[in-house]
Scaffold this motif. Structure first.
Motif, PDB file in Angstrom:
ATOM      1  N   VAL A 143       0.933  -1.195   0.029  1.00  0.00           N
ATOM      2  CA  VAL A 143       0.149   0.086   0.050  1.00  0.00           C
ATOM      3  C   VAL A 143       0.884   1.186   0.072  1.00  0.00           C
ATOM      4  CG1 VAL A 143      -2.178  -1.068   1.175  1.00  0.00           C
ATOM      5  CG2 VAL A 143      -0.282   0.038   2.540  1.00  0.00           C
ATOM      6  N   ARG A 144       0.374   2.408  -0.569  1.00  0.00           N
ATOM      7  CA  ARG A 144       1.039   3.537  -0.521  1.00  0.00           C
ATOM      8  C   ARG A 144       0.609   4.247   0.757  1.00  0.00           C
ATOM      9  NH1 ARG A 144       1.825   7.171  -5.717  1.00  0.00           N
ATOM     10  NH2 ARG A 144      -0.217   6.441  -6.240  1.00  0.00           N
ATOM     11  N   LEU A 145       1.619   4.772   1.666  1.00  0.00           N
ATOM     12  CA  LEU A 145       1.042   5.656   2.782  1.00  0.00           C
ATOM     13  C   LEU A 145       0.970   7.003   2.518  1.00  0.00           C
ATOM     14  CD1 LEU A 145       3.412   3.800   5.247  1.00  0.00           C
ATOM     15  CD2 LEU A 145       1.123   3.430   4.892  1.00  0.00           C
ATOM     16  N   ARG A 153       4.073   4.854  -9.530  1.00  0.00           N
ATOM     17  CA  ARG A 153       4.522   6.053 -10.281  1.00  0.00           C
ATOM     18  C   ARG A 153       3.816   6.467 -11.343  1.00  0.00           C
ATOM     19  NH1 ARG A 153       9.666   3.517  -9.551  1.00  0.00           N
ATOM     20  NH2 ARG A 153       9.612   2.769 -11.647  1.00  0.00           N
ATOM     21  N   SER A 154       3.185   5.299 -12.002  1.00  0.00           N
ATOM     22  CA  SER A 154       2.155   5.666 -13.221  1.00  0.00           C
ATOM     23  C   SER A 154       0.980   6.027 -12.983  1.00  0.00           C
ATOM     24  CB  SER A 154       2.208   4.271 -14.149  1.00  0.00           C
ATOM     25  OG  SER A 154       3.492   4.142 -14.782  1.00  0.00           O
ATOM     26  N   ARG A 155       0.465   5.654 -11.791  1.00  0.00           N
ATOM     27  CA  ARG A 155      -0.952   5.781 -11.401  1.00  0.00           C
ATOM     28  C   ARG A 155      -1.115   6.551 -10.064  1.00  0.00           C
ATOM     29  NH1 ARG A 155      -3.682   2.841 -15.282  1.00  0.00           N
ATOM     30  NH2 ARG A 155      -5.504   3.036 -14.335  1.00  0.00           N
ATOM     31  N   PRO A 156      -1.232   7.630  -9.985  1.00  0.00           N
ATOM     32  CA  PRO A 156      -1.044   8.206  -8.827  1.00  0.00           C
ATOM     33  C   PRO A 156      -2.463   8.092  -8.117  1.00  0.00           C
ATOM     34  CG  PRO A 156      -0.368   9.902 -10.667  1.00  0.00           C
ATOM     35  CD  PRO A 156      -1.013   8.665 -11.151  1.00  0.00           C
ATOM     36  N   SER A 157      -3.595   7.659  -8.604  1.00  0.00           N
ATOM     37  CA  SER A 157      -4.891   7.497  -8.168  1.00  0.00           C
ATOM     38  C   SER A 157      -4.908   6.150  -7.446  1.00  0.00           C
ATOM     39  CB  SER A 157      -6.096   7.472  -8.918  1.00  0.00           C
ATOM     40  OG  SER A 157      -5.913   6.422 -10.201  1.00  0.00           O
ATOM     41  N   VAL A 158      -3.885   5.068  -7.558  1.00  0.00           N
ATOM     42  CA  VAL A 158      -3.744   3.974  -6.811  1.00  0.00           C
ATOM     43  C   VAL A 158      -3.180   4.107  -5.649  1.00  0.00           C
ATOM     44  CG1 VAL A 158      -4.369   2.892  -9.066  1.00  0.00           C
ATOM     45  CG2 VAL A 158      -2.085   2.837  -8.080  1.00  0.00           C
ATOM     46  N   ALA A 160      -3.452  -3.325  -9.451  1.00  0.00           N
ATOM     47  CA  ALA A 160      -3.220  -2.067  -8.699  1.00  0.00           C
ATOM     48  C   ALA A 160      -4.822  -1.660  -8.533  1.00  0.00           C
ATOM     49  CB  ALA A 160      -2.584  -0.796  -9.399  1.00  0.00           C
ATOM     50  N   GLY A 161      -4.966  -0.965  -7.359  1.00  0.00           N
ATOM     51  CA  GLY A 161      -6.374  -0.591  -7.025  1.00  0.00           C
ATOM     52  C   GLY A 161      -6.394   0.742  -6.162  1.00  0.00           C
ATOM     53  N   ALA A 162      -7.487   1.422  -6.128  1.00  0.00           N
ATOM     54  CA  ALA A 162      -7.466   2.575  -5.411  1.00  0.00           C
ATOM     55  C   ALA A 162      -7.532   2.295  -3.689  1.00  0.00           C
ATOM     56  CB  ALA A 162      -8.977   3.361  -5.364  1.00  0.00           C
ATOM     57  N   PRO A 198      -9.442   1.252 -11.726  1.00  0.00           N
ATOM     58  CA  PRO A 198      -9.205   0.891 -10.227  1.00  0.00           C
ATOM     59  C   PRO A 198      -9.807   1.384  -9.278  1.00  0.00           C
ATOM     60  CG  PRO A 198      -7.516   2.210 -11.171  1.00  0.00           C
ATOM     61  CD  PRO A 198      -8.388   2.162 -12.318  1.00  0.00           C
ATOM     62  N   SER A 199     -10.652   2.577  -9.531  1.00  0.00           N
ATOM     63  CA  SER A 199     -11.293   3.382  -8.215  1.00  0.00           C
ATOM     64  C   SER A 199     -12.738   2.737  -7.895  1.00  0.00           C
ATOM     65  CB  SER A 199     -11.204   4.757  -8.702  1.00  0.00           C
ATOM     66  OG  SER A 199     -11.027   5.349  -9.844  1.00  0.00           O
TER      67      SER A 199
END
Length: 218
Positions: free
Chosen positions: A40-42, A91-96, A173-175, A217-218
């Motif tokens: 996950v991205r913190l 890096r490619s998908r800031p929304s995920v 990848a997902g939101a 992904p959202s």
């Protein structure tokens, strides 16, 4: 560092969620042995990942690794050797804010078939597959941990939130981690249907029907 609009502002809660999700995927047979990895991205932009050589069935919160968006190890045990794939998606998908990579049996079986369409490895057999996965590019074989795959993965991730690695397995990848997990499970079930139906005439959704359902992904 840039702050991200994410549910994962609380690192302790994110660690607990990663471990719960890992256990669920493992106990339901979606991965095996020490295969598969999650992240996950913190809120601070760093990534929390399962470590190298770990089993999703036994990994603990204290075992998790943290890297930056370039894959540089920040703290904790050494991250999964496929951390570069996770970083490429972020890096490619800031929304995920979550990435799941599994070696699930049926999706991996599809990745080993000869003659698979590299632009889209699975037909849209069901509405939920069209909604949660969409198109599924098949990327050429690279040995696990081969970082020469990173530029191709990053380019592909700009237009697809799910990929299939040849002779390896899917990455989604997902939101949120829940959405990424739901999508990769839908991918696995569609791969199973695809293999069960081989040799039979099928009626996939039309391109128009699939496009009307695609949500990303959202």
């Amino acid at each position: 560092m840039t702050a991200y609009n994410t549910a994962y502002n609380d690192e302790k809660a994110a660690r607990a969620l990663l471990v719960r999700t890992a256990r669920s995927l493992f106990t339901r047979g979606l991965t095996h042995g020490s295969t598969g990895n999650l992240s996950v991205r913190l809120a601070d932009g760093s990534l929390l990942l399962t470590p190298t050589g770990s089993s999703l069935g036994t990994v603990e919160e204290a075992d998790l690794s943290r890297t930056d968006l370039t894959g540089r190890h920040l703290d904790g045990p050494r991250p999964t050797k496929e951390a570069f794939l996770h970083a490429a998606f972020y890096r490619s998908r800031p929304s995920v804010h979550a990435v799941v990579h599994l070696h699930s049996t049926h999706a991996t079986a599809v990745s080993c078939l000869d003659g698979v369409d590299s632009a889209d490895a699975l037909p849209p057999l069901t509405a939920y597959y069209a909604m949660r996965v969409g198109t599924l590019p098949l990327l050429p074989y690279h040995a696990p941990g081969d970082s020469s795959l990173e530029p191709l993965a990053e380019r592909t991730a700009r237009t697809h939130h799910a990929i299939l690695l040849a002779n390896h397995g899917p990455v989604v990848a997902g939101a949120t981690l829940e959405k990424a997990s739901d999508a990769i499970e839908e991918l696995e079930e569609t791969a199973k249907l695809h293999l069960l139906l081989r040799g039979h005439a099928t009626r996939p959704l039309t391109p128009e029907q699939a496009a009307a359902l695609a949500t990303g992904p959202s």
